[in-house]
Design a protein around this motif. Structure first.
Motif, PDB file in Angstrom:
ATOM      1  N   TYR A  79       0.839  -1.207   0.000  1.00  0.00           N
ATOM      2  CA  TYR A  79       0.000   0.000   0.000  1.00  0.00           C
ATOM      3  C   TYR A  79       0.874   1.258   0.000  1.00  0.00           C
ATOM      4  CZ  TYR A  79      -3.815   3.140   1.096  1.00  0.00           C
ATOM      5  OH  TYR A  79      -4.739   4.155   1.026  1.00  0.00           O
ATOM      6  N   GLU A  83       1.074   4.088  -2.889  1.00  0.00           N
ATOM      7  CA  GLU A  83       0.692   5.453  -2.532  1.00  0.00           C
ATOM      8  C   GLU A  83       1.789   6.456  -2.887  1.00  0.00           C
ATOM      9  OE1 GLU A  83      -2.172   6.872   0.985  1.00  0.00           O
ATOM     10  OE2 GLU A  83      -0.328   5.926   1.656  1.00  0.00           O
ATOM     11  N   ASP A  88       4.430   6.032 -14.150  1.00  0.00           N
ATOM     12  CA  ASP A  88       3.190   5.846 -14.914  1.00  0.00           C
ATOM     13  C   ASP A  88       2.695   4.422 -14.729  1.00  0.00           C
ATOM     14  OD1 ASP A  88       3.271   8.404 -16.545  1.00  0.00           O
ATOM     15  OD2 ASP A  88       5.266   7.544 -16.866  1.00  0.00           O
ATOM     16  N   ARG A 164      -1.919   3.374 -14.056  1.00  0.00           N
ATOM     17  CA  ARG A 164      -2.384   4.305 -13.014  1.00  0.00           C
ATOM     18  C   ARG A 164      -3.820   4.026 -12.558  1.00  0.00           C
ATOM     19  NH1 ARG A 164      -0.249   6.625  -9.120  1.00  0.00           N
ATOM     20  NH2 ARG A 164       1.927   6.362  -9.558  1.00  0.00           N
ATOM     21  N   ASP A 165      -4.687   3.623 -13.501  1.00  0.00           N
ATOM     22  CA  ASP A 165      -6.093   3.355 -13.146  1.00  0.00           C
ATOM     23  C   ASP A 165      -6.173   2.258 -12.098  1.00  0.00           C
ATOM     24  OD1 ASP A 165      -6.835   5.199 -14.953  1.00  0.00           O
ATOM     25  OD2 ASP A 165      -7.318   3.749 -16.542  1.00  0.00           O
ATOM     26  N   VAL A 167      -3.735   1.265 -10.082  1.00  0.00           N
ATOM     27  CA  VAL A 167      -3.134   1.736  -8.824  1.00  0.00           C
ATOM     28  C   VAL A 167      -4.169   2.546  -8.033  1.00  0.00           C
ATOM     29  CG1 VAL A 167      -1.358   3.240  -7.840  1.00  0.00           C
ATOM     30  CG2 VAL A 167      -0.788   1.729  -9.732  1.00  0.00           C
ATOM     31  N   GLN A 168      -4.844   3.444  -8.742  1.00  0.00           N
ATOM     32  CA  GLN A 168      -5.865   4.271  -8.082  1.00  0.00           C
ATOM     33  C   GLN A 168      -6.971   3.399  -7.490  1.00  0.00           C
ATOM     34  OE1 GLN A 168      -3.944   6.990  -8.026  1.00  0.00           O
ATOM     35  NE2 GLN A 168      -5.683   7.507  -6.746  1.00  0.00           N
ATOM     36  N   ALA A 169      -7.374   2.386  -8.250  1.00  0.00           N
ATOM     37  CA  ALA A 169      -8.447   1.495  -7.781  1.00  0.00           C
ATOM     38  C   ALA A 169      -8.025   0.789  -6.495  1.00  0.00           C
ATOM     39  CB  ALA A 169      -8.782   0.476  -8.861  1.00  0.00           C
ATOM     40  N   LEU A 171      -5.721   1.806  -4.378  1.00  0.00           N
ATOM     41  CA  LEU A 171      -5.593   2.779  -3.280  1.00  0.00           C
ATOM     42  C   LEU A 171      -6.951   3.215  -2.750  1.00  0.00           C
ATOM     43  CD1 LEU A 171      -2.645   5.023  -4.514  1.00  0.00           C
ATOM     44  CD2 LEU A 171      -2.629   3.323  -2.697  1.00  0.00           C
ATOM     45  N   SER A 172      -7.971   3.134  -3.611  1.00  0.00           N
ATOM     46  CA  SER A 172      -9.307   3.566  -3.168  1.00  0.00           C
ATOM     47  C   SER A 172      -9.888   2.572  -2.154  1.00  0.00           C
ATOM     48  CB  SER A 172     -10.246   3.727  -4.361  1.00  0.00           C
ATOM     49  OG  SER A 172     -10.577   2.449  -4.853  1.00  0.00           O
ATOM     50  N   LYS A 174      -9.462   1.410   1.095  1.00  0.00           N
ATOM     51  CA  LYS A 174      -8.655   1.866   2.220  1.00  0.00           C
ATOM     52  C   LYS A 174      -8.777   0.984   3.453  1.00  0.00           C
ATOM     53  CE  LYS A 174      -8.264   6.648   0.884  1.00  0.00           C
ATOM     54  NZ  LYS A 174      -7.089   6.326   0.064  1.00  0.00           N
TER      55      LYS A 174
END
Ligand code: UDP
Ligand code: MG
Length: 323
Positions: A79, A83, A88, A164-165, A167-169, A171-172, A174
């Motif tokens: 994580y 973060e 990229d 990135r998509d 990674v963002q998913a 990280l969302s 939590k």
């Protein structure tokens, strides 16, 4: 130029880190079309892991590190890596060279040219593993896929490259109880699997005992499925139905044949069985309650003691002043 961040969670890896760093920098030389960032997460190691990482960082400005205040576990390391990655594309790798760096160009190609969001890796054999361990592992995968929508693939490793998509998913999500194998499977996206044969650790020892793996499997089930609760309800229901049938049978027998008042042992057995089932049910309920309790505390997933990463997220010590 595009950048790939290699996230490496490390816990007591001083013996393996030298070889890892050499291999990965050799690979980076073979991919001149991309920039690299090596983000080492020191997960509260008790040996010279941090010193080694700092030594690399002095000579190589691509080397970044985050050192936790204690051991938070690999999941927290992943994580923290995601973060703080600036690339990229992000790839998660073990420090023990069990995840072959030679797969990186292929992973990159699949994402770049074939439009995949994520390229994962799975080992196709379990060579060198005790058979009993393989048996439990297989059973676990079959079970969790049946009772949850996490879609955990047998043999899947945490070694994967993501855009990135993805990674963002990740990280969302939590949650505090992080079961990465489940999280990676749960988010979906277009994923390509690369298969390879199991490779032995280059140095050092695995951090997983059988007992730890067993608890980890339970964590996974609790984190991604509420089936145990359903099962305990169903068992409760079956017991109730059985009890009703027995009540009728006994009433009927007493009315028609009189009551010989036998059956003390059977009564004890029934009481023991039912109270056992009840305790089991309460236990299962308790496990979920405990997880909810920990989630509601909203504790940080990791705490940083030392780092050379500039922009740290708000909950770390260095960043608190600016948040
Ligand atoms: N690891 C970690 N924190 C821990 C345990 C492990 O960061 O509490 C790291 C470890 O340094 C390694 C990776 O996670 O880079 C995988 O660990 P290991 O090789 O012991 O697991 P295995 O490959 O046997 O599944
Ligand atoms: Mg390993």
């Amino acid at each position: 130029m595009e950048k790939i961040t290699v996230v490496v969670p490390c816990y007591n890896e001083e013996a393996a880190l030298g070889a890892f760093y050499q291999e990965i920098s050799a690979l980076a030389r073979k991919m001149p079309q991309v920039l690299f960032e090596f983000l080492f997460i020191n997960d509260g190691s008790r040996d010279k892991t941090l010193e080694k990482i700092k030594f690399f960082a002095q000579q190589d400005e691509r080397v970044k590190y985050i050192s936790f205040s204690r051991n938070f576990g690999k999941e927290a390391g992943i994580y923290a890596g995601l973060e703080n990655a600036t690339g990229d594309y992000v790839v998660v790798m073990d420090a023990d060279l069990q995840d072959p760096p030679a797969l990186l160009p292929e992973m990159y190609r699949y994402i770049k040219e074939e439009g995949y969001d994520c390229v994962g890796s799975r080992r196709v054999d379990r060579k060198g593993e005790p058979p009993i361990r393989s048996f439990f592992a297989r059973t676990f995968y079959r079970l969790i896929n049946r009772i949850s929508d996490a879609n955990v693939v047998d043999g899947a490793r945490d070694f994967q490259m993501m855009n990135r998509d993805v990674v963002q998913a990740i990280l969302s999500m939590k949650e505090y109880n992080r079961f990465s194998k489940g999280i990676f499977g749960w988010i979906g996206f277009r994923k390509k699997w690369l298969e390879y044969e199991n490779i032995a650790r280059v140095a050092g020892e695995t951090k997983w005992s059988f007992w730890k793996l067993f608890l980890y499997a339970l964590e996974g089930i609790l984190a991604f499925s509420t089936a145990p609760l359903v099962i305990s309800s169903v068992v409760g229901l079956v017991c109730c139905i059985l009890a009703f049938v027995m009540i009728f049978v006994i009433i009927f027998r007493t009315l028609y044949f009189g009551d010989p008042t036998a059956g003390w042992p059977s009564l004890v057995c029934i009481i023991l069985l039912l109270s056992g089932i009840q305790m089991l049910g309460i236990g299962i309920l308790g496990q979920y309650l405990a997880k909810t309790y920990l989630e509601t505390k909203r504790r940080p997933i990791y705490l940083v003691r030392e780092s050379n990463v500039k922009k740290l997220p708000c909950h770390s010590r260095e960043a608190q002043i600016s948040c």
